[in-house]
Design a protein around this motif. Structure first.
Motif, PDB file in Angstrom:
ATOM      1  N   ASP A  40       0.821  -1.212   0.000  1.00  9.54           N
ATOM      2  CA  ASP A  40       0.000   0.000   0.000  1.00  9.54           C
ATOM      3  C   ASP A  40       0.855   1.262   0.000  1.00  9.54           C
ATOM      4  O   ASP A  40       0.542   2.230  -0.689  1.00  9.54           O
ATOM      5  CB  ASP A  40      -0.956   0.006   1.189  1.00  9.54           C
ATOM      6  CG  ASP A  40      -2.190  -0.849   0.961  1.00  9.54           C
ATOM      7  OD1 ASP A  40      -2.404  -1.334  -0.170  1.00  9.54           O
ATOM      8  OD2 ASP A  40      -2.966  -1.024   1.932  1.00  9.54           O
ATOM      9  N   VAL A  85       0.613   4.314  -2.615  1.00  4.56           N
ATOM     10  CA  VAL A  85       0.319   5.676  -2.170  1.00  4.56           C
ATOM     11  C   VAL A  85       1.436   6.637  -2.590  1.00  4.56           C
ATOM     12  O   VAL A  85       1.178   7.726  -3.114  1.00  4.56           O
ATOM     13  CB  VAL A  85       0.103   5.718  -0.638  1.00  4.56           C
ATOM     14  CG1 VAL A  85       0.118   7.143  -0.104  1.00  4.56           C
ATOM     15  CG2 VAL A  85      -1.206   5.024  -0.265  1.00  4.56           C
ATOM     16  N   ARG A 110       1.429   9.801  -5.168  1.00  2.00           N
ATOM     17  CA  ARG A 110       1.868  11.140  -4.757  1.00  2.00           C
ATOM     18  C   ARG A 110       2.920  11.698  -5.716  1.00  2.00           C
ATOM     19  O   ARG A 110       2.889  12.885  -6.038  1.00  2.00           O
ATOM     20  CB  ARG A 110       2.370  11.119  -3.320  1.00  2.00           C
ATOM     21  CG  ARG A 110       1.229  10.928  -2.337  1.00  2.00           C
ATOM     22  CD  ARG A 110       1.674  10.860  -0.903  1.00  2.00           C
ATOM     23  NE  ARG A 110       0.491  10.779  -0.042  1.00  2.00           N
ATOM     24  CZ  ARG A 110       0.534  10.711   1.265  1.00  2.00           C
ATOM     25  NH1 ARG A 110       1.705  10.737   1.899  1.00  2.00           N
ATOM     26  NH2 ARG A 110      -0.581  10.637   1.971  1.00  2.00           N
ATOM     27  N   ASP A 137      -3.800  13.670  -0.631  1.00  2.00           N
ATOM     28  CA  ASP A 137      -4.906  13.255   0.211  1.00  2.00           C
ATOM     29  C   ASP A 137      -4.365  12.547   1.444  1.00  2.00           C
ATOM     30  O   ASP A 137      -3.300  11.906   1.405  1.00  2.00           O
ATOM     31  CB  ASP A 137      -5.823  12.289  -0.547  1.00  2.00           C
ATOM     32  CG  ASP A 137      -6.591  12.973  -1.656  1.00  2.00           C
ATOM     33  OD1 ASP A 137      -6.817  14.192  -1.561  1.00  2.00           O
ATOM     34  OD2 ASP A 137      -6.955  12.277  -2.621  1.00  2.00           O
ATOM     35  N   ASP A 138      -5.121  12.632   2.517  1.00  2.00           N
ATOM     36  CA  ASP A 138      -4.753  11.943   3.747  1.00  2.00           C
ATOM     37  C   ASP A 138      -4.808  10.437   3.509  1.00  2.00           C
ATOM     38  O   ASP A 138      -5.654   9.956   2.751  1.00  2.00           O
ATOM     39  CB  ASP A 138      -5.714  12.336   4.868  1.00  2.00           C
ATOM     40  CG  ASP A 138      -5.297  11.782   6.210  1.00  2.00           C
ATOM     41  OD1 ASP A 138      -4.086  11.668   6.472  1.00  2.00           O
ATOM     42  OD2 ASP A 138      -6.195  11.438   7.002  1.00  2.00           O
ATOM     43  N   TRP A 139      -3.901   9.698   4.142  1.00  2.00           N
ATOM     44  CA  TRP A 139      -3.931   8.242   4.091  1.00  2.00           C
ATOM     45  C   TRP A 139      -3.683   7.734   5.501  1.00  2.00           C
ATOM     46  O   TRP A 139      -2.641   8.028   6.090  1.00  2.00           O
ATOM     47  CB  TRP A 139      -2.875   7.684   3.130  1.00  2.00           C
ATOM     48  CG  TRP A 139      -2.907   6.182   3.055  1.00  2.00           C
ATOM     49  CD1 TRP A 139      -3.952   5.412   2.635  1.00  2.00           C
ATOM     50  CD2 TRP A 139      -1.863   5.277   3.412  1.00  2.00           C
ATOM     51  NE1 TRP A 139      -3.619   4.083   2.697  1.00  2.00           N
ATOM     52  CE2 TRP A 139      -2.337   3.970   3.180  1.00  2.00           C
ATOM     53  CE3 TRP A 139      -0.577   5.434   3.909  1.00  2.00           C
ATOM     54  CZ2 TRP A 139      -1.579   2.837   3.425  1.00  2.00           C
ATOM     55  CZ3 TRP A 139       0.183   4.308   4.145  1.00  2.00           C
ATOM     56  CH2 TRP A 139      -0.319   3.016   3.902  1.00  2.00           C
ATOM     57  N   ASP A 140      -4.615   7.011   6.032  1.00  2.00           N
ATOM     58  CA  ASP A 140      -4.515   6.462   7.376  1.00  2.00           C
ATOM     59  C   ASP A 140      -4.088   5.006   7.263  1.00  2.00           C
ATOM     60  O   ASP A 140      -4.892   4.129   6.923  1.00  2.00           O
ATOM     61  CB  ASP A 140      -5.868   6.587   8.082  1.00  2.00           C
ATOM     62  CG  ASP A 140      -5.834   6.117   9.528  1.00  2.00           C
ATOM     63  OD1 ASP A 140      -4.984   5.259   9.880  1.00  2.00           O
ATOM     64  OD2 ASP A 140      -6.673   6.599  10.305  1.00  2.00           O
ATOM     65  N   GLN A 141      -2.812   4.758   7.530  1.00  2.00           N
ATOM     66  CA  GLN A 141      -2.271   3.405   7.376  1.00  2.00           C
ATOM     67  C   GLN A 141      -2.922   2.406   8.320  1.00  2.00           C
ATOM     68  O   GLN A 141      -3.085   1.240   7.970  1.00  2.00           O
ATOM     69  CB  GLN A 141      -0.761   3.415   7.566  1.00  2.00           C
ATOM     70  CG  GLN A 141      -0.324   3.792   8.969  1.00  2.00           C
ATOM     71  CD  GLN A 141       1.177   3.886   9.104  1.00  2.00           C
ATOM     72  OE1 GLN A 141       1.898   4.012   8.125  1.00  2.00           O
ATOM     73  NE2 GLN A 141       1.655   3.823  10.331  1.00  2.00           N
ATOM     74  N   ALA A 171      -6.293   1.521   6.921  1.00  2.00           N
ATOM     75  CA  ALA A 171      -6.104   0.643   5.761  1.00  2.00           C
ATOM     76  C   ALA A 171      -5.868  -0.797   6.207  1.00  2.00           C
ATOM     77  O   ALA A 171      -6.424  -1.736   5.619  1.00  2.00           O
ATOM     78  CB  ALA A 171      -4.947   1.131   4.895  1.00  2.00           C
TER      79      ALA A 171
END
Length: 185
Positions: free
Chosen positions: A84, A88, A92, A107-111, A114
């Protein structure tokens, strides 16, 4: 050693990582030994590919689906996370290049979300190794594309952290190296 993860019920959550790791762009990481000064843009694609190969080997270990320490992901969970992360970070980089020197916004990505949503603990080790290799190949190709001033084009993460294509690539390489350290590979 703990029991293998159950494919039917979620394991105890792992404490989320809320550290700001951007400092690894300025100095070596004492945990994994990564040194940002040794990463040139020309080497980023090869470093990505090498890390993917090492992850694939780690996923062949008999205990790859076992959380060997309380509150720490198994190798297969780290492998899913790495796959992932590769996706991501490649997205980016593509956003930075698409802005053609303007400031890209990530964009925000909350590992941690996920990991829960995708149920990393259920993943098959063989499938995970393939996924890591495929996403690493795409990432390596993407990081072979920037030229000259494109390496200095900016992007901003949702928390305000500023990157360039160069520092984003270095940040990605640290993430891969650090997670290889986490799984003992």
């Amino acid at each position: 050693m703990t029991e293998p993860l159950s494919p039917t019920s979620p394991p105890e959550p792992v404490a989320g990582d809320t550290k700001d790791w951007t400092w690894v762009l300025e100095r070596p990481c004492p945990e994994c030994g990564f040194d940002p000064a040794k990463v040139s843009v020309e080497r980023i694609p090869a470093l990505i590919t090498d890390a993917a190969g090492r992850f694939a080997l780690a996923l062949q270990q008999a205990d790859a689906g076992v959380r060997t320490r309380e509150g720490v992901w198994s190798t297969v969970e780290y492998g899913q996370h790495v796959a992932d992360v590769l996706e991501v970070m490649t997205d980016r980089l593509e956003a930075i290049l698409a802005e053609e020197g303007g400031e890209a916004r990530f964009d925000d990505w909350d590992q941690d979300a996920a990991a829960t949503e995708k149920e990393y603990w259920r993943a098959n080790t063989h499938v995970t190794a393939i996924l890591v290799k495929e996403r690493a190949a795409a990432a390596a190709e993407a990081w072979s594309e920037p030229e000259g001033e494109q390496w200095d084009w900016p992007g901003v993460r949702s928390n305000g952290s500023r990157f360039t294509a160069r520092t984003l690539g270095t940040y990605l390489v640290h993430d891969l190296v650090h997670h290889l350290h986490d799984v003992g590979a």
